[in-house]
Each structure stands twice: as structure tokens, then as C-alpha cells.
Design a protein around this motif. Structure first.
Motif, PDB file in Angstrom:
ATOM      1  N   GLY A  59      11.756  89.960 140.614  1.00 11.22           N
ATOM      2  CA  GLY A  59      10.864  89.602 141.501  1.00 11.22           C
ATOM      3  C   GLY A  59      10.021  90.364 142.912  1.00 11.22           C
ATOM      4  O   GLY A  59       9.078  90.388 143.006  1.00 11.22           O
ATOM      5  N   TRP A  60      10.979  91.363 143.183  1.00 14.06           N
ATOM      6  CA  TRP A  60      10.561  92.418 144.018  1.00 14.06           C
ATOM      7  C   TRP A  60       9.427  93.136 143.566  1.00 14.06           C
ATOM      8  O   TRP A  60       8.360  93.358 144.229  1.00 14.06           O
ATOM      9  N   GLN A  61       9.647  93.434 142.411  1.00 15.01           N
ATOM     10  CA  GLN A  61       8.542  94.391 141.846  1.00 15.01           C
ATOM     11  C   GLN A  61       7.107  93.592 141.225  1.00 15.01           C
ATOM     12  O   GLN A  61       6.053  94.192 141.539  1.00 15.01           O
ATOM     13  N   VAL A  62       7.623  92.271 141.084  1.00 16.15           N
ATOM     14  CA  VAL A  62       6.453  91.458 140.876  1.00 16.15           C
ATOM     15  C   VAL A  62       5.362  91.489 142.095  1.00 16.15           C
ATOM     16  O   VAL A  62       4.371  91.535 142.173  1.00 16.15           O
ATOM     17  N   MET A  63       6.187  91.044 143.228  1.00 19.71           N
ATOM     18  CA  MET A  63       5.530  91.111 144.657  1.00 19.71           C
ATOM     19  C   MET A  63       4.756  92.358 145.030  1.00 19.71           C
ATOM     20  O   MET A  63       3.809  92.169 145.307  1.00 19.71           O
ATOM     21  N   ARG A  64       5.322  93.212 144.553  1.00 23.87           N
ATOM     22  CA  ARG A  64       4.609  94.944 145.117  1.00 23.87           C
ATOM     23  C   ARG A  64       3.387  95.037 144.157  1.00 23.87           C
ATOM     24  O   ARG A  64       2.454  95.180 144.662  1.00 23.87           O
ATOM     25  N   ASP A  65       3.607  94.604 142.727  1.00 20.22           N
ATOM     26  CA  ASP A  65       2.485  94.951 142.106  1.00 20.22           C
ATOM     27  C   ASP A  65       1.368  93.997 142.463  1.00 20.22           C
ATOM     28  O   ASP A  65       0.283  94.376 142.428  1.00 20.22           O
ATOM     29  N   LEU A  66       1.616  92.683 142.846  1.00 21.64           N
ATOM     30  CA  LEU A  66       0.442  91.695 143.357  1.00 21.64           C
ATOM     31  C   LEU A  66       0.040  92.316 144.537  1.00 21.64           C
ATOM     32  O   LEU A  66      -1.134  92.241 144.758  1.00 21.64           O
ATOM     33  N   ARG A  67       0.649  92.516 145.502  1.00 20.49           N
ATOM     34  CA  ARG A  67       0.169  92.925 146.748  1.00 20.49           C
ATOM     35  C   ARG A  67      -0.502  94.409 146.581  1.00 20.49           C
ATOM     36  O   ARG A  67      -1.870  94.462 147.289  1.00 20.49           O
ATOM     37  N   GLU A  68      -0.096  95.330 145.651  1.00 19.54           N
ATOM     38  CA  GLU A  68      -1.026  96.660 145.635  1.00 19.54           C
ATOM     39  C   GLU A  68      -2.090  96.465 144.815  1.00 19.54           C
ATOM     40  O   GLU A  68      -3.311  97.214 144.980  1.00 19.54           O
ATOM     41  N   SER A  69      -2.279  95.262 143.959  1.00 20.87           N
ATOM     42  CA  SER A  69      -3.459  95.051 143.533  1.00 20.87           C
ATOM     43  C   SER A  69      -4.394  94.132 144.092  1.00 20.87           C
ATOM     44  O   SER A  69      -5.530  93.792 143.665  1.00 20.87           O
ATOM     45  N   GLY A  70      -4.105  93.781 145.480  1.00 21.38           N
ATOM     46  CA  GLY A  70      -4.836  92.938 146.245  1.00 21.38           C
ATOM     47  C   GLY A  70      -4.796  91.365 145.967  1.00 21.38           C
ATOM     48  O   GLY A  70      -5.771  90.526 146.464  1.00 21.38           O
ATOM     49  N   ASN A  71      -3.839  90.869 145.212  1.00 24.26           N
ATOM     50  CA  ASN A  71      -3.649  89.411 144.873  1.00 24.26           C
ATOM     51  C   ASN A  71      -3.555  88.669 146.204  1.00 24.26           C
ATOM     52  O   ASN A  71      -2.727  89.130 146.976  1.00 24.26           O
ATOM     53  N   SER A  72      -4.396  87.571 146.365  1.00 23.99           N
ATOM     54  CA  SER A  72      -4.394  86.972 147.852  1.00 23.99           C
ATOM     55  C   SER A  72      -3.480  85.575 147.771  1.00 23.99           C
ATOM     56  O   SER A  72      -3.406  85.081 148.759  1.00 23.99           O
ATOM     57  N   ALA A  73      -2.794  85.375 146.475  1.00 22.03           N
ATOM     58  CA  ALA A  73      -2.106  84.137 146.644  1.00 22.03           C
ATOM     59  C   ALA A  73      -0.925  84.124 147.379  1.00 22.03           C
ATOM     60  O   ALA A  73      -0.289  85.273 147.603  1.00 22.03           O
ATOM     61  N   SER A  74      -0.472  83.147 148.135  1.00 22.97           N
ATOM     62  CA  SER A  74       0.719  82.986 148.913  1.00 22.97           C
ATOM     63  C   SER A  74       1.827  83.123 147.936  1.00 22.97           C
ATOM     64  O   SER A  74       1.755  82.436 146.879  1.00 22.97           O
ATOM     65  N   VAL A  75       2.868  83.612 148.292  1.00 18.99           N
ATOM     66  CA  VAL A  75       4.103  83.775 147.668  1.00 18.99           C
ATOM     67  C   VAL A  75       5.492  83.199 148.265  1.00 18.99           C
ATOM     68  O   VAL A  75       5.817  83.783 149.460  1.00 18.99           O
ATOM     69  N   LEU A  76       6.145  82.264 147.790  1.00 15.63           N
ATOM     70  CA  LEU A  76       7.364  81.512 148.277  1.00 15.63           C
ATOM     71  C   LEU A  76       8.222  82.134 147.347  1.00 15.63           C
ATOM     72  O   LEU A  76       8.431  81.728 146.248  1.00 15.63           O
ATOM     73  N   MET A  77       9.153  82.896 147.772  1.00 19.90           N
ATOM     74  CA  MET A  77      10.357  83.639 146.990  1.00 19.90           C
ATOM     75  C   MET A  77      11.408  82.535 146.958  1.00 19.90           C
ATOM     76  O   MET A  77      11.649  82.015 147.814  1.00 19.90           O
ATOM     77  N   LEU A  78      12.027  82.271 145.753  1.00 20.92           N
ATOM     78  CA  LEU A  78      13.293  81.751 145.608  1.00 20.92           C
ATOM     79  C   LEU A  78      14.493  82.371 145.280  1.00 20.92           C
ATOM     80  O   LEU A  78      14.489  83.323 144.458  1.00 20.92           O
ATOM     81  N   THR A  79      15.549  82.387 146.157  1.00 21.74           N
ATOM     82  CA  THR A  79      16.553  83.193 146.103  1.00 21.74           C
ATOM     83  C   THR A  79      18.085  82.536 146.493  1.00 21.74           C
ATOM     84  O   THR A  79      18.122  81.544 147.008  1.00 21.74           O
TER      85      THR A  79
END
Length: 236
Positions: A59-79
Motif C-alpha cells: 500500500g505504501w508504494q501504491v500511494m507513492r505512485d498515485l501521488r507522484e502521478s498526480g492522482n487526486s483521489a482521496s486515500v483512506l488507508m486501512l491498517t
């Protein structure tokens, strides 16, 4: 809301999908980080529910890739882990909020509603104090020429503090302003966000703005008591 669930545990994934559809959300799912990241890139979502411990790509890498690509979706992480270092790492990677498993479904609904309000809230004003500028139209914050790259939750916290610059804001008032009264957010949750916010706002070459008021909460101020200026027109 258009919601993407990235969760490898089938039972949890199905429960979330069915429950959210019952509350009129449009929901699709992915069972691993690779498929989830591909879906997030190919389709536009308002919210991504992201498990951290995923096969393929975590999940950490997914978030980093999304933000680096400019994806504007809100992200609620489940841990499944509420250890502060893990939580801070997730927020620092770009998550807007987090929930620790197990959680009540009504709390998830409240968090989703809170993130939805944050996406829709767009006051036509600029707030500035010292070299810090908050643009509520672009939902961006700058310290001098530096874009601070705040998440929506960090921006909401900072906006609340700057609107009351020079005056302490209690933890209870911050929790109410950012998450709403229906959420049982803890002091440690808020303190984690403040810790990350300080690292971004209080640049080494700038005056410190985010202060702790012992026994009360937090305050934004500079030694010159320079209060925030409000403008009615957006930045061109």
C-alpha cells in the motif's frame, strides 16, 4: 462517491463493497496492489480505500505512485497496525486519513463523509501569514516558493489553525472542524497529523509557525504577531 477498494482479504473486500453499495456509493474492487494501481490510473475515483499489506505492490508504494502521478483521489488507508511509525509513514506517503482494523462500519461511513466534504469545500479565499500561503481554490499550500504538497487532511488542519492565527485552537475544536463530531478520533491521531504538518510547514530556513500550546492544543503564529490576510479573489 466513486470508490475503489484495494484489499487482498476476500471477505473484508466483499463486506466493504456490499456495505458501501447499500449506501449508494459506486464501488469497484482490486485484490492486489498491481491491479489496484492500474485501475486507479485508468479510471477516475473520488476515494480509494487502501489496505497497506498487499501482495504484488504494498500500500505504501501504491500511494507513492498515485501521488507522484498526480492522482487526486482521496486515500483512506486501512491498517491492522496502529503503531505510530507505520501510521506516520502512511500519511507521509500521501494518505488523507487512516482506520485501524478492526473498525465499525459506521465509523468508516463517517470518515468517507468527512473526506467527501473536504473535496466539496472550496471557499474562494487566500490565507497568508508570514511566508505561508494557503490557496483554498487550488487546495494547495506554499512556504515561499515551495509547494508543501499537503494532503487534504493536512490542508484542513492548517487552514483551521491559520484562520485563528495568533490564538490557540483546542484539540477538540480541530477534531470537530476537520473530522466532524460523529468521529471518535483520538488525540494521538491528531498529534500524528500535526507532526507531519510541522515537518512540511516549518522549513529550516523559515520562521517556525506551528506551535504547541501546552494543555490546550495548537496555534499558528510568528513573533511579529502578523495575522492572516484574507483576499476575495483567487490567485491568477
Amino acid at each position: 462517491m466513486r470508490i475503489l477498494i484495494i484489499e487482498d482479504e476476500a471477505r473484508m473486500r466483499d463486506l466493504l463493497r456490499d456495505g458501501l453499495r447499500e449506501h449508494d456509493h459506486s464501488v469497484v474492487t482490486a485484490a492486489d496492489g498491481i491491479d489496484g494501481l492500474a485501475m486507479a490510473r485508468d479510471y477516475r475515483f473520488d476515494l480509494i480505500l487502501l489496505d497497506l499489506m498487499l501482495p504484488g505492490i504494498d500500500g505504501w508504494q501504491v500511494m507513492r505512485d498515485l501521488r507522484e502521478s498526480g492522482n487526486s483521489a482521496s486515500v483512506l488507508m486501512l491498517t491492522a497496525c496502529d503503531a505510530e511509525p507505520q501510521v506516520i509513514a502512511g500519511l507521509d506517503a500521501g494518505a488523507d486519513d487512516y482506520l485501524t482494523k478492526p473498525f465499525a462500519f459506521r465509523e468508516l461511513l463517517a470518515r468517507i463523509a468527512s473526506l467527501g466534504r473536504a473535496r466539496q469545500s472550496c471557499p474562494r479565499s487566500i490565507l497568508a501569514i508570514d511566508t505561508l500561503l494557503l490557496d483554498h481554490i487550488r487546495h494547495a499550500a506554499y512556504r515561499g516558493e515551495i509547494d508543501l504538497g499537503l494532503t487534504r487532511t493536512e490542508f484542513a488542519i492548517l487552514s483551521c489553525l491559520v484562520k485563528s492565527a495568533g490564538h490557540p485552537v483546542t484539540r477538540a475544536a480541530l477534531l470537530e472542524s476537520v473530522w466532524g463530531h460523529e468521529l471518535a478520533m483520538s488525540r494521538s491521531n491528531l498529534d500524528s497529523f500535526i507532526s507531519l504538518l510541522r515537518k512540511k510547514v516549518d522549513q529550516p530556513s523559515e520562521k517556525r509557525l506551528v506551535h504547541t500550546v501546552k494543555g490546550v492544543g495548537y496555534m499558528v503564529h510568528v513573533e511579529t504577531d502578523h495575522l492572516p490576510t484574507m483576499h476575495n479573489e483567487p490567485v491568477p
